[in-house]
Design a protein around this motif. Sequence first.
Motif, PDB file in Angstrom:
ATOM      1  N   LEU A 111       0.753  -1.339  -0.209  1.00 42.03           N
ATOM      2  CA  LEU A 111      -0.068  -0.204  -0.063  1.00 42.03           C
ATOM      3  C   LEU A 111       0.939   1.223   0.007  1.00 42.03           C
ATOM      4  O   LEU A 111       0.401   2.327  -0.341  1.00 42.03           O
ATOM      5  N   VAL A 112       2.119   1.027   0.588  1.00 41.29           N
ATOM      6  CA  VAL A 112       2.810   2.281   0.680  1.00 41.29           C
ATOM      7  C   VAL A 112       4.259   1.844   0.390  1.00 41.29           C
ATOM      8  O   VAL A 112       4.700   0.660   0.402  1.00 41.29           O
ATOM      9  N   ALA A 113       5.062   2.750  -0.477  1.00 42.78           N
ATOM     10  CA  ALA A 113       6.309   2.733  -0.844  1.00 42.78           C
ATOM     11  C   ALA A 113       7.427   3.401  -0.065  1.00 42.78           C
ATOM     12  O   ALA A 113       7.235   4.583  -0.085  1.00 42.78           O
ATOM     13  N   ALA A 114       8.707   2.888   0.477  1.00 47.41           N
ATOM     14  CA  ALA A 114       9.492   3.694   1.046  1.00 47.41           C
ATOM     15  C   ALA A 114      10.374   4.339  -0.363  1.00 47.41           C
ATOM     16  O   ALA A 114      10.621   3.707  -1.333  1.00 47.41           O
ATOM     17  N   THR A 115      10.283   5.469  -0.629  1.00 43.49           N
ATOM     18  CA  THR A 115      10.814   6.329  -1.669  1.00 43.49           C
ATOM     19  C   THR A 115      12.205   6.957  -1.654  1.00 43.49           C
ATOM     20  O   THR A 115      13.032   6.808  -2.684  1.00 43.49           O
ATOM     21  N   ARG A 116      12.905   7.403  -0.438  1.00 40.64           N
ATOM     22  CA  ARG A 116      13.898   7.925  -0.304  1.00 40.64           C
ATOM     23  C   ARG A 116      14.388   8.280   1.149  1.00 40.64           C
ATOM     24  O   ARG A 116      13.586   8.125   2.005  1.00 40.64           O
ATOM     25  N   SER A 117      15.463   8.152   1.302  1.00 42.60           N
ATOM     26  CA  SER A 117      15.884   8.758   2.669  1.00 42.60           C
ATOM     27  C   SER A 117      17.157   9.765   2.596  1.00 42.60           C
ATOM     28  O   SER A 117      17.831   9.909   1.447  1.00 42.60           O
ATOM     29  N   GLU A 118      17.070  10.711   3.817  1.00 42.70           N
ATOM     30  CA  GLU A 118      18.263  11.734   3.619  1.00 42.70           C
ATOM     31  C   GLU A 118      18.459  11.950   4.970  1.00 42.70           C
ATOM     32  O   GLU A 118      17.701  11.646   6.093  1.00 42.70           O
ATOM     33  N   THR A 119      19.834  12.468   5.450  1.00 41.45           N
ATOM     34  CA  THR A 119      20.069  12.984   6.710  1.00 41.45           C
ATOM     35  C   THR A 119      20.220  14.165   6.926  1.00 41.45           C
ATOM     36  O   THR A 119      20.638  15.078   6.092  1.00 41.45           O
ATOM     37  N   VAL A 120      19.436  14.610   8.060  1.00 45.92           N
ATOM     38  CA  VAL A 120      19.152  15.978   8.279  1.00 45.92           C
ATOM     39  C   VAL A 120      19.494  16.257   9.703  1.00 45.92           C
ATOM     40  O   VAL A 120      19.044  15.496  10.395  1.00 45.92           O
ATOM     41  N   GLU A 121      20.488  17.282   9.778  1.00 48.48           N
ATOM     42  CA  GLU A 121      21.168  17.479  11.052  1.00 48.48           C
ATOM     43  C   GLU A 121      21.359  16.208  12.077  1.00 48.48           C
ATOM     44  O   GLU A 121      21.250  15.826  13.125  1.00 48.48           O
ATOM     45  N   GLY A 122      21.984  15.208  11.365  1.00 47.71           N
ATOM     46  CA  GLY A 122      22.380  13.982  11.732  1.00 47.71           C
ATOM     47  C   GLY A 122      21.392  13.040  12.023  1.00 47.71           C
ATOM     48  O   GLY A 122      21.490  11.984  12.446  1.00 47.71           O
ATOM     49  N   ARG A 123      20.197  13.015  11.642  1.00 47.64           N
ATOM     50  CA  ARG A 123      19.132  12.107  11.683  1.00 47.64           C
ATOM     51  C   ARG A 123      18.692  11.721  10.519  1.00 47.64           C
ATOM     52  O   ARG A 123      18.364  12.467   9.550  1.00 47.64           O
ATOM     53  N   LEU A 124      18.248  10.347  10.369  1.00 44.76           N
ATOM     54  CA  LEU A 124      17.922   9.952   9.157  1.00 44.76           C
ATOM     55  C   LEU A 124      16.525  10.261   8.967  1.00 44.76           C
ATOM     56  O   LEU A 124      15.550   9.908  10.097  1.00 44.76           O
ATOM     57  N   ARG A 125      16.192  10.715   7.720  1.00 49.03           N
ATOM     58  CA  ARG A 125      14.637  10.949   7.370  1.00 49.03           C
ATOM     59  C   ARG A 125      14.258  10.127   6.264  1.00 49.03           C
ATOM     60  O   ARG A 125      14.920  10.171   5.332  1.00 49.03           O
ATOM     61  N   ARG A 126      13.321   9.425   6.566  1.00 45.95           N
ATOM     62  CA  ARG A 126      12.597   8.499   5.523  1.00 45.95           C
ATOM     63  C   ARG A 126      11.386   8.858   5.078  1.00 45.95           C
ATOM     64  O   ARG A 126      10.761   9.363   5.876  1.00 45.95           O
ATOM     65  N   TYR A 127      11.288   8.720   3.824  1.00 44.26           N
ATOM     66  CA  TYR A 127      10.242   9.274   3.025  1.00 44.26           C
ATOM     67  C   TYR A 127       9.168   8.101   2.597  1.00 44.26           C
ATOM     68  O   TYR A 127       9.603   7.206   2.081  1.00 44.26           O
ATOM     69  N   TYR A 128       8.048   8.460   2.501  1.00 47.61           N
ATOM     70  CA  TYR A 128       7.057   7.417   2.042  1.00 47.61           C
ATOM     71  C   TYR A 128       6.051   7.965   0.924  1.00 47.61           C
ATOM     72  O   TYR A 128       5.626   9.185   1.079  1.00 47.61           O
ATOM     73  N   ALA A 129       5.343   6.853   0.110  1.00 44.43           N
ATOM     74  CA  ALA A 129       4.330   7.543  -0.628  1.00 44.43           C
ATOM     75  C   ALA A 129       3.407   6.498  -0.758  1.00 44.43           C
ATOM     76  O   ALA A 129       3.873   5.152  -0.815  1.00 44.43           O
ATOM     77  N   LEU A 130       2.224   6.674  -1.201  1.00 41.41           N
ATOM     78  CA  LEU A 130       1.139   5.692  -1.649  1.00 41.41           C
ATOM     79  C   LEU A 130       1.667   4.998  -2.748  1.00 41.41           C
ATOM     80  O   LEU A 130       2.053   5.691  -3.785  1.00 41.41           O
ATOM     81  N   THR A 131       1.391   3.748  -3.030  1.00 40.83           N
ATOM     82  CA  THR A 131       1.524   3.056  -4.172  1.00 40.83           C
ATOM     83  C   THR A 131       0.019   3.231  -4.932  1.00 40.83           C
ATOM     84  O   THR A 131      -0.918   3.659  -4.398  1.00 40.83           O
ATOM     85  N   GLU A 132      -0.012   2.886  -6.203  1.00 38.10           N
ATOM     86  CA  GLU A 132      -1.154   2.878  -6.745  1.00 38.10           C
ATOM     87  C   GLU A 132      -2.284   2.073  -6.151  1.00 38.10           C
ATOM     88  O   GLU A 132      -3.438   2.432  -5.933  1.00 38.10           O
ATOM     89  N   HIS A 133      -2.046   0.787  -5.806  1.00 45.03           N
ATOM     90  CA  HIS A 133      -2.942  -0.019  -4.800  1.00 45.03           C
ATOM     91  C   HIS A 133      -3.145   0.881  -3.525  1.00 45.03           C
ATOM     92  O   HIS A 133      -4.397   0.804  -3.146  1.00 45.03           O
ATOM     93  N   GLY A 134      -2.347   1.558  -2.867  1.00 44.26           N
ATOM     94  CA  GLY A 134      -2.512   2.048  -1.696  1.00 44.26           C
ATOM     95  C   GLY A 134      -3.762   3.338  -2.060  1.00 44.26           C
ATOM     96  O   GLY A 134      -4.574   3.625  -1.101  1.00 44.26           O
ATOM     97  N   GLY A 135      -3.219   3.969  -2.976  1.00 48.78           N
ATOM     98  CA  GLY A 135      -4.333   5.047  -3.460  1.00 48.78           C
ATOM     99  C   GLY A 135      -5.699   4.536  -3.639  1.00 48.78           C
ATOM    100  O   GLY A 135      -6.567   5.244  -2.904  1.00 48.78           O
ATOM    101  N   SER A 136      -5.827   3.634  -4.266  1.00 55.92           N
ATOM    102  CA  SER A 136      -7.051   3.000  -4.717  1.00 55.92           C
ATOM    103  C   SER A 136      -7.816   2.444  -3.390  1.00 55.92           C
ATOM    104  O   SER A 136      -9.065   2.500  -3.226  1.00 55.92           O
ATOM    105  N   THR A 137      -6.909   1.698  -2.431  1.00 52.86           N
ATOM    106  CA  THR A 137      -7.469   1.443  -1.192  1.00 52.86           C
ATOM    107  C   THR A 137      -7.954   2.414  -0.285  1.00 52.86           C
ATOM    108  O   THR A 137      -9.339   2.419   0.377  1.00 52.86           O
ATOM    109  N   VAL A 138      -7.284   3.513  -0.315  1.00 57.60           N
ATOM    110  CA  VAL A 138      -7.942   4.680   0.621  1.00 57.60           C
ATOM    111  C   VAL A 138      -8.855   5.332   0.346  1.00 57.60           C
ATOM    112  O   VAL A 138      -9.783   5.854   0.734  1.00 57.60           O
ATOM    113  N   ARG A 139      -9.021   5.335  -1.072  1.00 54.35           N
ATOM    114  CA  ARG A 139     -10.135   6.211  -1.931  1.00 54.35           C
ATOM    115  C   ARG A 139     -11.616   5.121  -1.477  1.00 54.35           C
ATOM    116  O   ARG A 139     -12.383   5.632  -1.116  1.00 54.35           O
TER     117      ARG A 139
END
Length: 105
Positions: A53-81
């Motif tokens: 339903l969700v995909a991890a899209t990228r990560s970055e380090t901000v002020e020494g902390r890992l920040r992980r990003y997520y987005a809906l997949t197509e299946h996740g979008g249809s499921t939440v709708r």
Amino acid sequence: MREPTYLILVALGAGERHGYGITQDVLDLSDGRVKLGAGTLYGALDRLVDEGLVAATRSETVEGRLRRYYALTEHGGSTVRLETQQRLAVARAAATHLGLAGGLA
């Protein structure tokens, strides 16, 4: 679907978010009722990734902390709708049943 899971998916419906952004969106969407701790959030995100339903899209380090990003997949979008349509139908029926101002528009 439990409310926190639903709200995470709704938050991601607005586009890619990192963990803190998701928690803030969930807090706003729930008018302060649902407060996700880091363990709860990332446990739910891991499960949603596993379910496709969700995909991890990228990560970055901000002020020494890992920040992980997520987005809906197509299946996740249809499921939440679909979940949103079902919740709206139940809310409309409940409002009508309870005689609340002629139901919901």
